[in-house]
Design an enzyme around this catalytic site. Structure first.
Site, PDB file in Angstrom:
ATOM      1  N   ASP A  10       0.866  -1.172   0.000  1.00 27.48           N
ATOM      2  CA  ASP A  10       0.000   0.000   0.000  1.00 27.48           C
ATOM      3  C   ASP A  10       0.905   1.225   0.000  1.00 27.48           C
ATOM      4  O   ASP A  10       2.107   1.129   0.251  1.00 27.48           O
ATOM      5  CB  ASP A  10      -0.894  -0.005   1.251  1.00 27.48           C
ATOM      6  N   SER A  11       0.292   2.379  -0.235  1.00 28.72           N
ATOM      7  CA  SER A  11       1.050   3.626  -0.186  1.00 28.72           C
ATOM      8  C   SER A  11       1.514   3.939   1.236  1.00 28.72           C
ATOM      9  O   SER A  11       2.452   4.713   1.413  1.00 28.72           O
ATOM     10  CB  SER A  11       0.165   4.763  -0.702  1.00 28.72           C
ATOM     11  N   CYS A  73      -3.745  -1.045  -1.993  1.00 28.51           N
ATOM     12  CA  CYS A  73      -4.057   0.354  -2.294  1.00 28.51           C
ATOM     13  C   CYS A  73      -5.034   0.432  -3.467  1.00 28.51           C
ATOM     14  O   CYS A  73      -4.754  -0.080  -4.557  1.00 28.51           O
ATOM     15  CB  CYS A  73      -2.765   1.084  -2.647  1.00 28.51           C
ATOM     16  N   GLU A 152      -6.542   8.706   9.906  1.00 30.51           N
ATOM     17  CA  GLU A 152      -5.191   8.586  10.478  1.00 30.51           C
ATOM     18  C   GLU A 152      -5.048   9.360  11.781  1.00 30.51           C
ATOM     19  O   GLU A 152      -4.256   9.002  12.650  1.00 30.51           O
ATOM     20  CB  GLU A 152      -4.135   9.036   9.462  1.00 30.51           C
ATOM     21  N   CYS A 184     -11.338   2.876  -0.779  1.00 34.13           N
ATOM     22  CA  CYS A 184     -10.065   3.406  -0.265  1.00 34.13           C
ATOM     23  C   CYS A 184      -9.736   2.634   1.005  1.00 34.13           C
ATOM     24  O   CYS A 184     -10.637   2.309   1.788  1.00 34.13           O
ATOM     25  CB  CYS A 184     -10.209   4.901   0.023  1.00 34.13           C
ATOM     26  N   HIS A 186      -8.615   3.403   3.808  1.00 36.97           N
ATOM     27  CA  HIS A 186      -8.921   3.985   5.118  1.00 36.97           C
ATOM     28  C   HIS A 186     -10.404   3.963   5.481  1.00 36.97           C
ATOM     29  O   HIS A 186     -10.763   4.144   6.631  1.00 36.97           O
ATOM     30  CB  HIS A 186      -8.476   5.452   5.150  1.00 36.97           C
TER      31      HIS A 186
HETATM   32  N1  DGL Z   1      -4.108   3.747   0.096  1.00 42.10           N
HETATM   33  C1  DGL Z   1      -4.761   4.781  -0.694  1.00 42.10           C
HETATM   34  C2  DGL Z   1      -5.953   4.156  -1.433  1.00 42.10           C
HETATM   35  O1  DGL Z   1      -6.525   3.164  -1.024  1.00 42.10           O
HETATM   36  C3  DGL Z   1      -5.186   5.951   0.152  1.00 42.10           C
HETATM   37  C4  DGL Z   1      -4.028   6.813   0.632  1.00 42.10           C
HETATM   38  C5  DGL Z   1      -3.265   7.462  -0.505  1.00 42.10           C
HETATM   39  O2  DGL Z   1      -3.791   8.388  -1.149  1.00 42.10           O
HETATM   40  O3  DGL Z   1      -2.151   7.035  -0.740  1.00 42.10           O
HETATM   41  O4  DGL Z   1      -6.330   4.653  -2.460  1.00 42.10           O
END
Ligand code: DGL
Length: 265
Positions: A10-11, A73, A152, A184, A186
């Site tokens: 993931d990012s 992600c 977060e 997403c 989160h």
């Molecule tokens: N992990 C990213 C997503 O699911 C969200 C956070 C980001 O923008 O990197 O798209």
């Protein structure tokens, strides 16, 4: 081969929602997680940049000898999945198809909402995946960038989250969607506030849950399910681990330590 770990990237910290679900549904699997915390967020970056980051993250996990790659992600799944499948000779699972599949199964009114980052929404990946399964479904997509910092910061239950959600979701209420894809990493943390704003009748599709289900099915069909005793997960990040350990512990609901910093580019 089945003894090998599943690689998840993931990012940043958000993909831990996917890791948590995979761990819950598949407790016998060893998991290796990479959070590209030096370059987060992906959601505001161009498709070309996200693709480059995703290729580097995937290559790192492949070097860890994983048996399967999970792109936790949503933004990276939206723009990089095909390229990852072509470049690497191991099974690659993204979060878009499983979420889309579930939304199509759940909707009765054929009006589906999708929320995600700017990048995910702009890519149109969820709409394409949903309409490929049922072209009659009307998809309304909305970018909700402020949900990421709210989750977060631990503010998912704060009144301000409700106000922001009411703004973002107004068009989905206007379109009378009966199903909403949480597109997403989160957003599963915001389920209570999303239910409050949309009402309990709207079904929320958690891509993390659906992805874990697909991972289980794939492992079984490829005879790759691990049988051994549980192993601790390993965590890598591309920036110093301090914040990842703190916020990640909140996401997992358990302390997170021993995270290693690595270079992947
Ligand atoms: N992990 C990213 C997503 O699911 C969200 C956070 C980001 O923008 O990197 O798209």
């Amino acid at each position: 081969m089945s003894e090998r770990a599943i690689g998840i990237f993931d990012s940043g910290v958000g993909g831990l929602t996917v890791l948590k679900e995979i761990g819950r549904q598949l407790p016998g699997e060893a998991l290796v997680y990479l959070g590209d915390t030096a370059r987060v967020p992906y959601g505001t970056k161009s498709p070309a940049t996200v693709l480059r980051y995703a290729l580097e993250a995937a290559a790192f996990l492949v070097r860890q000898q994983v048996k399967m790659l999970v792109v936790a992600c949503n933004t990276a799944s939206s723009v990089a999945l095909e390229e990852l499948e072509q470049r690497f000779s191991l099974p690659v699972v993204g979060v878009i198809e499983p979420g889309a599949e579930r939304a199509v199964a759940l909707t009765r009114s054929r009006r589906v909402g999708v929320i995600g980052t700017e990048g995910t929404v702009k890519s149109g990946a969820y709409s394409r995946a949903i309409q490929a399964r049922d072209p009659q479904i009307a998809v309304t997509s909305v970018a909700c960038p402020l949900f990421v910092p709210l989750a977060e910061e631990g503010w998912a239950g704060h009144p301000v989250a409700r106000e922001i959600a009411a703004e973002y979701l107004a068009s989905l209420i206007d379109h009378r969607v009966d199903t909403l894809v949480l597109g997403c990493t989160h957003y599963p943390l915001l389920k209570p506030v999303l239910h409050q704003v949309l009402g309990p009748a709207v079904e929320l599709v958690d891509s993390a849950e659906e992805t874990a289900r697909l991972v289980a099915t794939l492992l079984d069909s490829l005879h790759l399910r691990r049988q051994g005793p549980p192993l601790p997960s390993r965590y890598f990040v591309t920036d110093v681990p301090t914040r990842f350990e703190r916020v990640g512990g909140e996401f997992l609901g358990a302390p997170l330590a021993g995270v290693e910093q690595v270079m992947i580019d």
